[in-house]
Motif scaffolding. Structure first.
Motif, mmCIF file in Angstrom:
data_model
loop_
_atom_site.group_PDB
_atom_site.id
_atom_site.type_symbol
_atom_site.label_atom_id
_atom_site.label_comp_id
_atom_site.label_asym_id
_atom_site.label_seq_id
_atom_site.Cartn_x
_atom_site.Cartn_y
_atom_site.Cartn_z
ATOM 1 N N TYR A 209 3.385 -6.175 5.703
ATOM 2 C CA TYR A 209 3.480 -5.363 4.490
ATOM 3 C C TYR A 209 3.083 -6.188 3.273
ATOM 4 O O TYR A 209 2.332 -5.728 2.411
ATOM 5 C CB TYR A 209 4.905 -4.824 4.343
ATOM 6 C CG TYR A 209 5.125 -3.987 3.115
ATOM 7 C CD1 TYR A 209 4.645 -2.677 3.040
ATOM 8 C CD2 TYR A 209 5.812 -4.498 2.015
ATOM 9 C CE1 TYR A 209 4.843 -1.911 1.921
ATOM 10 C CE2 TYR A 209 6.012 -3.739 0.884
ATOM 11 C CZ TYR A 209 5.531 -2.440 0.835
ATOM 12 O OH TYR A 209 5.716 -1.682 -0.282
ATOM 13 N N GLU B 133 -0.717 -6.758 3.213
ATOM 14 C CA GLU B 133 -1.428 -5.537 2.841
ATOM 15 C C GLU B 133 -1.382 -5.351 1.332
ATOM 16 O O GLU B 133 -2.379 -5.012 0.700
ATOM 17 C CB GLU B 133 -0.841 -4.312 3.544
ATOM 18 C CG GLU B 133 -1.349 -4.114 4.945
ATOM 19 C CD GLU B 133 -2.847 -3.853 4.984
ATOM 20 O OE1 GLU B 133 -3.367 -3.077 4.160
ATOM 21 O OE2 GLU B 133 -3.507 -4.436 5.858
ATOM 22 N N ASN B 134 -0.215 -5.547 0.733
ATOM 23 C CA ASN B 134 -0.091 -5.417 -0.724
ATOM 24 C C ASN B 134 -0.914 -6.479 -1.431
ATOM 25 O O ASN B 134 -1.498 -6.213 -2.484
ATOM 26 C CB ASN B 134 1.380 -5.504 -1.154
ATOM 27 C CG ASN B 134 2.119 -4.223 -0.848
ATOM 28 O OD1 ASN B 134 1.508 -3.177 -0.707
ATOM 29 N ND2 ASN B 134 3.427 -4.316 -0.761
ATOM 30 N N TRP B 135 -0.957 -7.688 -0.887
ATOM 31 C CA TRP B 135 -1.726 -8.763 -1.492
ATOM 32 C C TRP B 135 -3.218 -8.422 -1.463
ATOM 33 O O TRP B 135 -3.936 -8.667 -2.426
ATOM 34 C CB TRP B 135 -1.452 -10.076 -0.765
ATOM 35 C CG TRP B 135 -2.157 -11.228 -1.370
ATOM 36 C CD1 TRP B 135 -3.219 -11.897 -0.861
ATOM 37 C CD2 TRP B 135 -1.883 -11.839 -2.631
ATOM 38 N NE1 TRP B 135 -3.617 -12.893 -1.706
ATOM 39 C CE2 TRP B 135 -2.811 -12.885 -2.815
ATOM 40 C CE3 TRP B 135 -0.933 -11.603 -3.619
ATOM 41 C CZ2 TRP B 135 -2.821 -13.680 -3.935
ATOM 42 C CZ3 TRP B 135 -0.949 -12.413 -4.746
ATOM 43 C CH2 TRP B 135 -1.873 -13.420 -4.896
ATOM 44 N N LYS B 136 -3.689 -7.837 -0.352
ATOM 45 C CA LYS B 136 -5.095 -7.441 -0.253
ATOM 46 C C LYS B 136 -5.434 -6.395 -1.316
ATOM 47 O O LYS B 136 -6.485 -6.453 -1.951
ATOM 48 C CB LYS B 136 -5.403 -6.880 1.135
ATOM 49 C CG LYS B 136 -5.488 -7.922 2.216
ATOM 50 C CD LYS B 136 -5.767 -7.257 3.558
ATOM 51 C CE LYS B 136 -5.738 -8.252 4.683
ATOM 52 N NZ LYS B 136 -5.953 -7.597 5.989
ATOM 53 N N ARG B 137 -4.536 -5.440 -1.510
ATOM 54 C CA ARG B 137 -4.767 -4.406 -2.519
ATOM 55 C C ARG B 137 -4.799 -5.013 -3.917
ATOM 56 O O ARG B 137 -5.647 -4.647 -4.742
ATOM 57 C CB ARG B 137 -3.667 -3.339 -2.447
ATOM 58 C CG ARG B 137 -3.776 -2.468 -1.237
ATOM 59 C CD ARG B 137 -2.705 -1.421 -1.240
ATOM 60 N NE ARG B 137 -2.704 -0.693 0.017
ATOM 61 C CZ ARG B 137 -1.721 0.048 0.445
ATOM 62 N NH1 ARG B 137 -0.623 0.182 -0.278
ATOM 63 N NH2 ARG B 137 -1.804 0.682 1.590
ATOM 64 N N ALA B 138 -3.887 -5.911 -4.201
ATOM 65 C CA ALA B 138 -3.848 -6.548 -5.519
ATOM 66 C C ALA B 138 -5.119 -7.367 -5.737
ATOM 67 O O ALA B 138 -5.702 -7.346 -6.833
ATOM 68 C CB ALA B 138 -2.612 -7.434 -5.627
ATOM 69 N N LYS C 113 -8.069 -6.860 -4.427
ATOM 70 C CA LYS C 113 -9.174 -5.927 -4.661
ATOM 71 C C LYS C 113 -9.151 -5.435 -6.100
ATOM 72 O O LYS C 113 -10.188 -5.284 -6.742
ATOM 73 C CB LYS C 113 -9.086 -4.736 -3.699
ATOM 74 C CG LYS C 113 -9.508 -5.048 -2.294
ATOM 75 C CD LYS C 113 -9.402 -3.817 -1.409
ATOM 76 C CE LYS C 113 -9.723 -4.138 0.028
ATOM 77 N NZ LYS C 113 -9.565 -2.960 0.900
ATOM 78 N N GLY C 114 -7.952 -5.167 -6.620
ATOM 79 C CA GLY C 114 -7.832 -4.730 -8.008
ATOM 80 C C GLY C 114 -8.297 -5.802 -8.980
ATOM 81 O O GLY C 114 -8.969 -5.501 -9.979
ATOM 82 N N LYS D 284 -10.498 -8.187 -8.339
ATOM 83 C CA LYS D 284 -11.964 -8.261 -8.226
ATOM 84 C C LYS D 284 -12.617 -7.134 -9.011
ATOM 85 O O LYS D 284 -13.595 -7.346 -9.742
ATOM 86 C CB LYS D 284 -12.392 -8.160 -6.754
ATOM 87 C CG LYS D 284 -12.277 -9.417 -5.980
ATOM 88 C CD LYS D 284 -12.847 -9.177 -4.587
ATOM 89 C CE LYS D 284 -12.890 -10.427 -3.767
ATOM 90 N NZ LYS D 284 -13.440 -10.170 -2.428
#
Length: 57
Positions: A38, A41-46, A48-49, A51
């Motif tokens: 979890y 996954e949150n780290w990947k979303r952050a 992407k934001g 970038k």
């Protein structure tokens, strides 16, 4: 004749069946892995934001 006692019989006599140490450790390990998944996954979303923010800046 000698009477044989089986673990299942003893546990039924005692009442509630206790969880084994292995079972408890397995449950804790699975919970920890889900928490790590979890978090990543949150780290990947952050990331992407961040970038996207740099690109649109």
């Amino acid at each position: 004749m000698e009477e044989r006692y089986y673990i299942n019989d003893i546990e039924e006599y005692r009442g509630k069946k206790k969880k084994s140490k292995f079972s408890i450790k397995k449950d804790n390990t699975l919970k920890s892995l889900k928490e790590v998944e979890y978090f990543l996954e949150n780290w990947k979303r952050a990331f992407k934001g961040i970038k996207l923010y740099k690109i649109l800046k």
